[in-house]
Scaffold this motif. Structure first.
Motif, PDB file in Angstrom:
ATOM      1  N   GLN A  70       0.797  -1.219   0.000  1.00 28.20           N
ATOM      2  CA  GLN A  70       0.000   0.000   0.000  1.00 28.20           C
ATOM      3  C   GLN A  70       0.835   1.278   0.000  1.00 28.20           C
ATOM      4  OE1 GLN A  70      -3.001  -0.205   3.076  1.00 28.20           O
ATOM      5  NE2 GLN A  70      -3.804  -2.140   2.331  1.00 28.20           N
ATOM      6  N   ALA A  94      -0.109   3.052   4.695  1.00 26.37           N
ATOM      7  CA  ALA A  94      -0.925   3.068   3.479  1.00 26.37           C
ATOM      8  C   ALA A  94      -1.101   4.474   2.919  1.00 26.37           C
ATOM      9  CB  ALA A  94      -2.293   2.461   3.768  1.00 26.37           C
ATOM     10  N   LEU A  99      -4.725   4.433  -1.742  1.00 26.06           N
ATOM     11  CA  LEU A  99      -4.715   2.975  -1.828  1.00 26.06           C
ATOM     12  C   LEU A  99      -5.454   2.324  -0.666  1.00 26.06           C
ATOM     13  CD1 LEU A  99      -1.101   2.189  -3.124  1.00 26.06           C
ATOM     14  CD2 LEU A  99      -3.221   2.543  -4.404  1.00 26.06           C
ATOM     15  N   ARG A 100      -6.110   3.143   0.153  1.00 32.74           N
ATOM     16  CA  ARG A 100      -6.967   2.613   1.212  1.00 32.74           C
ATOM     17  C   ARG A 100      -8.369   2.437   0.636  1.00 32.74           C
ATOM     18  NH1 ARG A 100      -4.895   6.855   4.969  1.00 32.74           N
ATOM     19  NH2 ARG A 100      -3.235   5.934   6.242  1.00 32.74           N
ATOM     20  N   SER A 141       6.083   1.577  -6.281  1.00 29.86           N
ATOM     21  CA  SER A 141       5.277   0.582  -5.578  1.00 29.86           C
ATOM     22  C   SER A 141       5.603  -0.817  -6.104  1.00 29.86           C
ATOM     23  CB  SER A 141       3.785   0.879  -5.799  1.00 29.86           C
ATOM     24  OG  SER A 141       2.992  -0.257  -5.489  1.00 29.86           O
TER      25      SER A 141
END
Length: 340
Positions: free
Chosen positions: A97, A260, A264-265, A287
């Motif tokens: 994340q 995170a 991306l949560r 990432s």
């Protein structure tokens, strides 16, 4: 030297350090061969190609006398299982994340290794983080860092199971630690929760049924029988890690680059389906998700849309039924048919 090394490792951000010999895992080669012979490695051909190194660390670098195993926690702030209920949103494995752990851990290992060489200039080192033919988990167990649980991941009584592993091979002869033993007892929580029954037996994994493998390593269409079981998991799966009772002793992550990213949560599936190649690369720069490419990522998004039970997402999938990537197009058609 070992006590000073342990103190320096903690100063660098590692939560725990232990040492073993390179020849400390004599059973690993046989277990790996059985895993590959049964085809449980799926499309991960690199596991078969480098078995002679992977199964015997002493052959990887014969001059090495010690293997220093280190743990770095990435414990999540919230229960990742809660996100599985938000069916119009995606769930991404906790470790992915934010920034790629390979880069962060390796730099930490190199700093620690440089310090070690300053203390012992006549010695040599090699550092590894999950990208070389090194069986980190058996080595970590042999070093006493933790043990491989029934879900085959490493866990420890003082760390839970939310941590990365790194290793430093060195010609320095350090006193080894006692290996850890199994403390799972009669618990089967990790086996029971697996959505795809990826564990043929305790301490065994069939990667070809594991959602982490299917969403990250598997090329091409996923078996239609497995697609509904993937839910809204579009990159990895944390279920077996999240239910482990030993996590009550989990250590909080100290590295902010593992926290995170807000976007991306639980990102919206409809938004992720819009990503073209440039948008995907921009969103996931730095990432670990970037390495699977836009095609495999959007394929996973389409499967999640198909599992959402939300007809409002039909247009998002419909827009991809003629995608130039045939695997994405197939996944989009499956999603549309399922929602209708």
């Amino acid at each position: 030297m070992k006590a000073a090394l342990d103190a320096k490792a903690r100063e660098e951000g590692f939560a725990k350090m232990r040492v073993c010999r390179p020849d400390a895992i004599p059973d690993a080669a046989g277990r790996l061969a059985e895993f590959v012979d049964k085809g449980r490695h799926g499309q991960m051909g690199w596991m078969a190609e480098r078995m002679h190194w992977r199964g015997d660390p002493a052959t990887l670098w014969p001059e090495a006398r010690s293997v220093i195993m280190l743990a770095e926690p990435y414990t999540p702030e919230a229960d990742p299982l809660e996100a599985l209920e938000l069916r119009d949103r995606a769930t991404i494995s906790v470790y992915a994340q934010n920034r790629d752990y390979h880069d962060i851990v390796k730099k930490r290992l190199k700093r620690l290794g440089r310090w070690l060489l300053e203390q012992a200039p006549e010695e040599q080192i090699k550092v590894f983080v999950d990208t070389a033919p090194v069986m980190e988990k058996p080595l970590a167990e042999a070093a006493g860092l933790g043990w491989q649980g029934k879900h085959t991941n490493l866990l420890a009584r003082d760390l839970g199971n939310w941590f990365f592993l790194g290793s430093i091979f060195t010609t320095l002869d350090l006193p080894p630690d006692a290996p850890e033993v199994d403390h799972c007892g009669n618990c089967t929580a990790c086996l029971d929760i697996c959505p795809t029954d990826a564990f043929p037996a305790p301490f065994q994994l069939d990667a070809t049924r594991c959602i982490s493998y299917l969403t990250i390593e598997h090329h091409g269409p996923v078996d239609e029988a497995l697609r509904p079981l993937m839910g809204n998991r579009i990159y990895g799966c944390d279920d077996c890690l999240a239910v482990c009772p030993w996590n009550k002793f989990a250590v909080a992550a100290t590295e902010m680059r593992y926290a995170a990213r807000p976007e991306l949560r639980g990102p919206r599936l409809a938004d992720l389906a819009l990503l073209d190649d440039a948008g995907f690369r921009a969103m996931f720069s730095g990432s670990p998700i970037k390495r699977i490419g836009r095609g495999r990522f959007v394929r996973n998004v389409c499967y999640a849309i198909g599992n959402s039970n939300d007809p409002a997402l039909i247009p998002a999938a419909q827009a991809l039924v003629e995608d130039e990537d045939p695997v994405v197009a197939d996944a989009a058609r499956w999603a549309v048919e399922r929602l209708r």
